[in-house]
Design a protein around this motif. Sequence first.
Motif, short mmCIF file in Angstrom:
data_model
loop_
_atom_site.label_atom_id
_atom_site.label_comp_id
_atom_site.label_asym_id
_atom_site.label_seq_id
_atom_site.Cartn_x
_atom_site.Cartn_y
_atom_site.Cartn_z
N PHE B 109 0.84 -1.21 0.00
CA PHE B 109 0.00 0.00 0.00
C PHE B 109 0.87 1.26 0.00
N LYS B 110 1.84 1.26 0.89
CA LYS B 110 2.70 2.42 1.05
C LYS B 110 3.54 2.66 -0.22
N ARG B 111 4.03 1.56 -0.80
CA ARG B 111 4.89 1.67 -1.97
C ARG B 111 4.16 2.32 -3.15
N ILE B 112 2.89 1.92 -3.31
CA ILE B 112 2.12 2.46 -4.45
C ILE B 112 1.94 3.97 -4.31
N LEU B 113 1.61 4.41 -3.09
CA LEU B 113 1.41 5.85 -2.89
C LEU B 113 2.72 6.61 -3.05
N GLN B 114 3.79 6.06 -2.47
CA GLN B 114 5.08 6.76 -2.53
C GLN B 114 5.61 6.87 -3.96
N ARG B 115 5.38 5.82 -4.73
CA ARG B 115 5.88 5.82 -6.09
C ARG B 115 5.18 6.92 -6.89
N ALA B 116 3.86 7.11 -6.61
CA ALA B 116 3.11 8.09 -7.39
C ALA B 116 3.33 9.52 -6.92
N LEU B 117 3.48 9.71 -5.62
CA LEU B 117 3.49 11.08 -5.10
C LEU B 117 4.83 11.53 -4.55
N LYS B 118 5.69 10.60 -4.25
CA LYS B 118 6.97 10.87 -3.60
C LYS B 118 6.74 11.38 -2.17
N ASN B 119 6.04 12.49 -2.03
CA ASN B 119 5.80 13.04 -0.69
C ASN B 119 4.45 12.59 -0.15
N VAL B 120 4.49 11.68 0.80
CA VAL B 120 3.25 11.21 1.40
C VAL B 120 3.58 10.59 2.75
N SER B 131 -9.06 -5.27 12.29
CA SER B 131 -9.07 -4.17 11.33
C SER B 131 -7.75 -3.44 11.35
N VAL B 132 -7.46 -2.79 10.24
CA VAL B 132 -6.26 -1.97 10.21
C VAL B 132 -6.66 -0.54 9.88
N TRP B 133 -6.18 0.39 10.71
CA TRP B 133 -6.44 1.81 10.50
C TRP B 133 -5.26 2.41 9.74
N ILE B 134 -5.58 3.20 8.74
CA ILE B 134 -4.51 3.82 7.94
C ILE B 134 -4.73 5.32 7.91
N ARG B 135 -3.65 6.05 8.07
CA ARG B 135 -3.72 7.50 7.96
C ARG B 135 -2.82 7.91 6.80
N VAL B 136 -3.36 8.71 5.88
CA VAL B 136 -2.55 9.17 4.75
C VAL B 136 -2.57 10.71 4.72
N ALA B 137 -1.38 11.33 4.84
CA ALA B 137 -1.29 12.78 4.65
C ALA B 137 -0.70 13.00 3.26
N TRP B 138 -1.41 13.80 2.47
CA TRP B 138 -1.08 13.91 1.06
C TRP B 138 -0.13 15.05 0.72
N GLY B 139 0.87 14.73 -0.08
CA GLY B 139 1.72 15.78 -0.65
C GLY B 139 1.73 15.60 -2.15
N THR B 140 2.64 16.25 -2.83
CA THR B 140 2.78 16.03 -4.28
C THR B 140 4.26 15.77 -4.56
N GLN B 141 4.58 15.63 -5.83
CA GLN B 141 5.99 15.44 -6.22
C GLN B 141 6.86 16.57 -5.66
#
Lengths: 345, 340
Positions: B109-120, B131-141
């Motif tokens: 999961f983490k790899r896919i987001l990092q590959r696309a956005l770099k900053n996340v 259950s698994v709780w996930i928190r995603v803070a969004w950045g951009t390249q």
Amino acid sequence: MDTYDSQGPTSRRRTSNLKDYFVSATPLQKRLKLARRQSSVFPSPSRRKIPQCSQLQEDIDPQKVAFLLHKQWTVYSLTPLYKFSYSNLKDYSRLLSAFIAAEKQKGLAVEVGEDFNIKVIFSTLLGVKGTQRDPEAFLVQIRSESQSSREHRQDKVLWTGWFCCVFGENLQETVSEDFTCLPLFLAHGAESNTSLIGGWFQKTFDCCFSPLAISAFNLSWMAAMWTACKMDHYMATTEFFWSVPCSPQSLDISYAIHPEDAKALWDSVHKTPGEVTQEEVDLFMNCLYSHFHRHFRIHLSATRLVRVSTSVASAHTDGKIKILCHKYLIGVLAYMTELAIFQIE
Amino acid sequence: MDENVAEFLRRIILKIPLCEMKTILEAWDFLSEDQLQSINLKQRKEFLAQEVILLCEDKCASLDDMALLDLMYTQFHRHQKLWNVFQMSKEPGGNDVDLFDMEQFQSSFKRILQRALKNVTVSFRVYEKNSVWIRVAWGTQYSQPNQYKPTFVVYYPQTPYVFISSCYLKSTVPLLHQALKVASKHHQMAQLDLRSRHLDSLTAIVFNEYDQTFENYNSTASWREGSLGLKTDLDSKIIHENTEEKVRIHRATQEAFGAYPQPQLEFAQYKLETKFKSDVGGGILADRKEPLRCLVKFSSPHLLEALKSLAPAGIADTPLSPLLTCIPSKKMNYFKIRDK
């Protein structure tokens, strides 16, 4: 509103002096009833005109109208003002400013924000009336002059209230010349400011404000009359809000109808040209109830209508209204004036 | 510790209510028992935040540690978010016996987001084992992640259901869905017309867990005898009719809602596009072919309990409309109704 009930000793003394002219509600009530019986112009409660664009309204300064629209106003009924004069508006501005400054110094709750210069401005709202015989409406504003930006000195409006009478000449006929009848008062701003300024008016012009609640019955009338208005284009849906008295959990129901469809339903119900009748209002609401019941098997008639909202205006049972369409400003105010006069009775 | 990290921590501490401070810091499991004991909880929050920042500086806390604290806070305050429900599915014929590996899920999961956005910033916390709780803070390249507007995801491994908090950054939605699908080895993801602030009620509805107390159904009989409390000196026929009617309403209500506490939802919305038909007034809108376009919204702090009380209160007919009673079974609180 506590402030309105607790009259100071001064105003009580003045009240007793006024006995000869007009004081208690009873003589007014009698005269109003008489006037109603005599007058054929006054709309009978079971039949009202569909709001039309008024000729007088053309005189209104468009900037001022824009200022009155799209704001939520809390409405009050107001008994006639004693010895109010349109030529003294400047003096009133000065006196009310001084009064507010004094109250502020006493440390009373005046919500004027930080320590800015407070200005009170009275101005007339030309054209906000139903007939030539209605007294002119007027506007009162509390503004604060910001000191921080002297270059772009911009006044901030802290509180606004306006007084009007639209098609209310019957009330004027029942009182002597010393009185000005502006039975509808609308305020926007902190409630503490409304009661402060209300208190000043009460002392100065020996009048009495009371909050104007709008019953479910009158809300249905508004919904019907406003749906009946011809619109060039609709800005909002026709929406009803019901509150359901069920326990242990409260339930709110919002029922929004596409404005064109609401108009089509109204046109199908409506039979009397130019007028709205009680039967039509009832039938319109019953159609909405029955359509709702067909889907949800809930009887809306057993619940409480608390708000209606259309492209013309919206109104809440708590006595809050918002006027959206400038074309029907006068029409909305005419009905509100009627309700205010009815409450003063 | 970075200034931004300190500020982030300060803001989290300020939003935690004092009465929950100890519980949340303990659950965070970052500060030692001694450090937790040393914190003075009776001071102003501003000072308390300062004290916690100093303790964290000693432990060289990182941004990821703070993100975890934010995740803890959100777990405690899940009702402050509006939750959307998604259902994932696999393509038919795939190898369906997949053993779920939590570590593999997280890293993928983490790899896919990092590959696309770099900053996340991505944080995980396994909660109550299922259950698994996930928190995603969004950045951009080119920009750092915004820690103040994260998206929260709750995934129940080995089920098709994912719950996602409403997201202000719409552009991130497809990427998030992609990451979830790939990491959990699903192929499709569809949103259910079901939304609420009560995450626990949503899970109860999608996993059909709300009717576990269904067994005490025979309460109708005891209700008939005991709780009516009608006086015997009234006309016995009226009593009989009244009782019969009340019992009928009570039974119908139980059949529709069950005898158990309802899952908690705050609203239901119906878009009606049905032709106006009415026996009132005769022939109103009879010639109109177009439907009457309406939007009906029911809202309540506890919608299903409120609806359940309508018929007994005489406000609705018995049985209540299936449009209202089908909410939990259809797993929907957004409907579109058209004429058949």
